[in-house]
Design a protein around this motif. Sequence first.
Motif, PDB file in Angstrom:
ATOM      1  N   ASN A  37      -2.676   3.594  -7.595  1.00 32.43           N
ATOM      2  CA  ASN A  37      -2.856   2.178  -7.907  1.00 32.43           C
ATOM      3  C   ASN A  37      -3.961   2.028  -8.953  1.00 32.43           C
ATOM      4  N   ASP A  38      -4.138   0.809  -9.469  1.00 26.29           N
ATOM      5  CA  ASP A  38      -5.108   0.583 -10.547  1.00 26.29           C
ATOM      6  C   ASP A  38      -6.530   0.962 -10.136  1.00 26.29           C
ATOM      7  N   ALA A  39      -6.887   0.651  -8.898  1.00 20.56           N
ATOM      8  CA  ALA A  39      -8.246   0.942  -8.447  1.00 20.56           C
ATOM      9  C   ALA A  39      -8.505   2.448  -8.442  1.00 20.56           C
ATOM     10  N   THR A  40      -7.529   3.220  -7.995  1.00 19.23           N
ATOM     11  CA  THR A  40      -7.686   4.673  -7.949  1.00 19.23           C
ATOM     12  C   THR A  40      -7.728   5.266  -9.354  1.00 19.23           C
ATOM     13  N   VAL A  41      -6.844   4.785 -10.219  1.00 24.55           N
ATOM     14  CA  VAL A  41      -6.850   5.259 -11.610  1.00 24.55           C
ATOM     15  C   VAL A  41      -8.201   4.959 -12.250  1.00 24.55           C
ATOM     16  N   ALA A  42      -8.706   3.754 -12.021  1.00 26.54           N
ATOM     17  CA  ALA A  42     -10.004   3.369 -12.595  1.00 26.54           C
ATOM     18  C   ALA A  42     -11.114   4.275 -12.068  1.00 26.54           C
ATOM     19  N   GLU A  43     -11.113   4.503 -10.775  1.00 26.42           N
ATOM     20  CA  GLU A  43     -12.159   5.338 -10.179  1.00 26.42           C
ATOM     21  C   GLU A  43     -12.122   6.769 -10.707  1.00 26.42           C
ATOM     22  N   LEU A  44     -10.938   7.331 -10.812  1.00 28.61           N
ATOM     23  CA  LEU A  44     -10.811   8.722 -11.229  1.00 28.61           C
ATOM     24  C   LEU A  44     -10.969   8.919 -12.736  1.00 28.61           C
ATOM     25  N   SER A  45     -10.613   7.915 -13.517  1.00 28.78           N
ATOM     26  CA  SER A  45     -10.660   8.063 -14.975  1.00 28.78           C
ATOM     27  C   SER A  45     -11.974   7.599 -15.590  1.00 28.78           C
ATOM     28  N   GLY A  46     -12.704   6.761 -14.861  1.00 33.29           N
ATOM     29  CA  GLY A  46     -13.937   6.221 -15.420  1.00 33.29           C
ATOM     30  C   GLY A  46     -13.728   4.934 -16.200  1.00 33.29           C
ATOM     31  N   LEU A  47     -12.510   4.440 -16.239  1.00 31.49           N
ATOM     32  CA  LEU A  47     -12.231   3.171 -16.900  1.00 31.49           C
ATOM     33  C   LEU A  47     -12.379   2.033 -15.897  1.00 31.49           C
ATOM     34  N   SER A  48     -12.450   0.826 -16.399  1.00 32.54           N
ATOM     35  CA  SER A  48     -12.483  -0.333 -15.501  1.00 32.54           C
ATOM     36  C   SER A  48     -11.051  -0.646 -15.059  1.00 32.54           C
ATOM     37  N   GLU A  49     -10.931  -1.388 -13.972  1.00 35.16           N
ATOM     38  CA  GLU A  49      -9.587  -1.779 -13.506  1.00 35.16           C
ATOM     39  C   GLU A  49      -8.884  -2.630 -14.555  1.00 35.16           C
ATOM     40  N   GLU A  50      -9.643  -3.465 -15.270  1.00 35.00           N
ATOM     41  CA  GLU A  50      -9.052  -4.298 -16.326  1.00 35.00           C
ATOM     42  C   GLU A  50      -8.461  -3.413 -17.426  1.00 35.00           C
ATOM     43  N   GLU A  51      -9.191  -2.360 -17.814  1.00 34.59           N
ATOM     44  CA  GLU A  51      -8.678  -1.436 -18.831  1.00 34.59           C
ATOM     45  C   GLU A  51      -7.427  -0.726 -18.336  1.00 34.59           C
ATOM     46  N   VAL A  52      -7.411  -0.366 -17.066  1.00 36.98           N
ATOM     47  CA  VAL A  52      -6.231   0.294 -16.490  1.00 36.98           C
ATOM     48  C   VAL A  52      -5.047  -0.664 -16.488  1.00 36.98           C
ATOM     49  N   ARG A  53      -5.277  -1.928 -16.125  1.00 36.63           N
ATOM     50  CA  ARG A  53      -4.188  -2.918 -16.144  1.00 36.63           C
ATOM     51  C   ARG A  53      -3.608  -3.061 -17.545  1.00 36.63           C
ATOM     52  N   ARG A  54      -4.503  -3.101 -18.554  1.00 37.59           N
ATOM     53  CA  ARG A  54      -4.021  -3.208 -19.950  1.00 37.59           C
ATOM     54  C   ARG A  54      -3.179  -1.983 -20.326  1.00 37.59           C
TER      55      ARG A  54
ATOM     56  N   GLY B 168     -14.729   9.943 -28.475  1.00 39.34           N
ATOM     57  CA  GLY B 168     -14.079  11.090 -27.851  1.00 39.34           C
ATOM     58  C   GLY B 168     -14.020  10.970 -26.340  1.00 39.34           C
ATOM     59  N   ARG B 169     -15.130  10.534 -25.746  1.00 42.32           N
ATOM     60  CA  ARG B 169     -15.152  10.339 -24.288  1.00 42.32           C
ATOM     61  C   ARG B 169     -14.169   9.245 -23.880  1.00 42.32           C
ATOM     62  N   GLN B 170     -14.159   8.139 -24.636  1.00 40.85           N
ATOM     63  CA  GLN B 170     -13.255   7.037 -24.322  1.00 40.85           C
ATOM     64  C   GLN B 170     -11.804   7.503 -24.411  1.00 40.85           C
ATOM     65  N   ALA B 171     -11.489   8.295 -25.432  1.00 40.85           N
ATOM     66  CA  ALA B 171     -10.128   8.808 -25.594  1.00 40.85           C
ATOM     67  C   ALA B 171      -9.753   9.706 -24.419  1.00 40.85           C
ATOM     68  N   ALA B 172     -10.675  10.528 -23.953  1.00 42.15           N
ATOM     69  CA  ALA B 172     -10.405  11.415 -22.825  1.00 42.15           C
ATOM     70  C   ALA B 172     -10.172  10.617 -21.547  1.00 42.15           C
ATOM     71  N   HIS B 173     -10.969   9.569 -21.339  1.00 43.04           N
ATOM     72  CA  HIS B 173     -10.790   8.717 -20.157  1.00 43.04           C
ATOM     73  C   HIS B 173      -9.429   8.023 -20.213  1.00 43.04           C
ATOM     74  N   THR B 174      -9.083   7.525 -21.390  1.00 46.39           N
ATOM     75  CA  THR B 174      -7.802   6.829 -21.558  1.00 46.39           C
ATOM     76  C   THR B 174      -6.642   7.785 -21.333  1.00 46.39           C
ATOM     77  N   GLU B 175      -6.729   8.988 -21.876  1.00 54.25           N
ATOM     78  CA  GLU B 175      -5.671   9.980 -21.689  1.00 54.25           C
ATOM     79  C   GLU B 175      -5.481  10.318 -20.217  1.00 54.25           C
ATOM     80  N   ALA B 176      -6.569  10.492 -19.503  1.00 53.19           N
ATOM     81  CA  ALA B 176      -6.473  10.792 -18.068  1.00 53.19           C
ATOM     82  C   ALA B 176      -5.815   9.636 -17.328  1.00 53.19           C
ATOM     83  N   ALA B 177      -6.213   8.414 -17.657  1.00 53.49           N
ATOM     84  CA  ALA B 177      -5.633   7.245 -16.995  1.00 53.49           C
ATOM     85  C   ALA B 177      -4.145   7.146 -17.290  1.00 53.49           C
TER      86      ALA B 177
END
Length: 91
Positions: A69-86, A50-59
């Motif tokens: 940019n990817d770095a900002t999305v990663a910072e704000l969503s809690g995902l890694s930059e690699e996950e944001v790039r994917r 559930g937490r992962q889904a919420a982070h992904t939805e926010a991203a």
Amino acid sequence: MATITHEPVEQAVDELTRLSGDEESRRAASVRERALINGRSELNAAERRGRQAAHTEAALKMIEAKRFNDATVAELSGLSEEEVRRLRAQD
């Protein structure tokens, strides 16, 4: 070991001794314990999903806005930059 003189404690100790000597009671307690552990594990896994889904939805919302940019999305969503790039590559 100290002598127990408090009646409710003595009764509890007697009951524990009686139950621990009964093979069927030990087996039932073991089954209950395993069920509780499995239930907790399943609940924890569901919470993580559930937490992962919420982070992904926010991203995805930030990626869709095209203002971050990817770095900002990663910072704000809690995902890694690699996950944001994917996620961005899927979009």
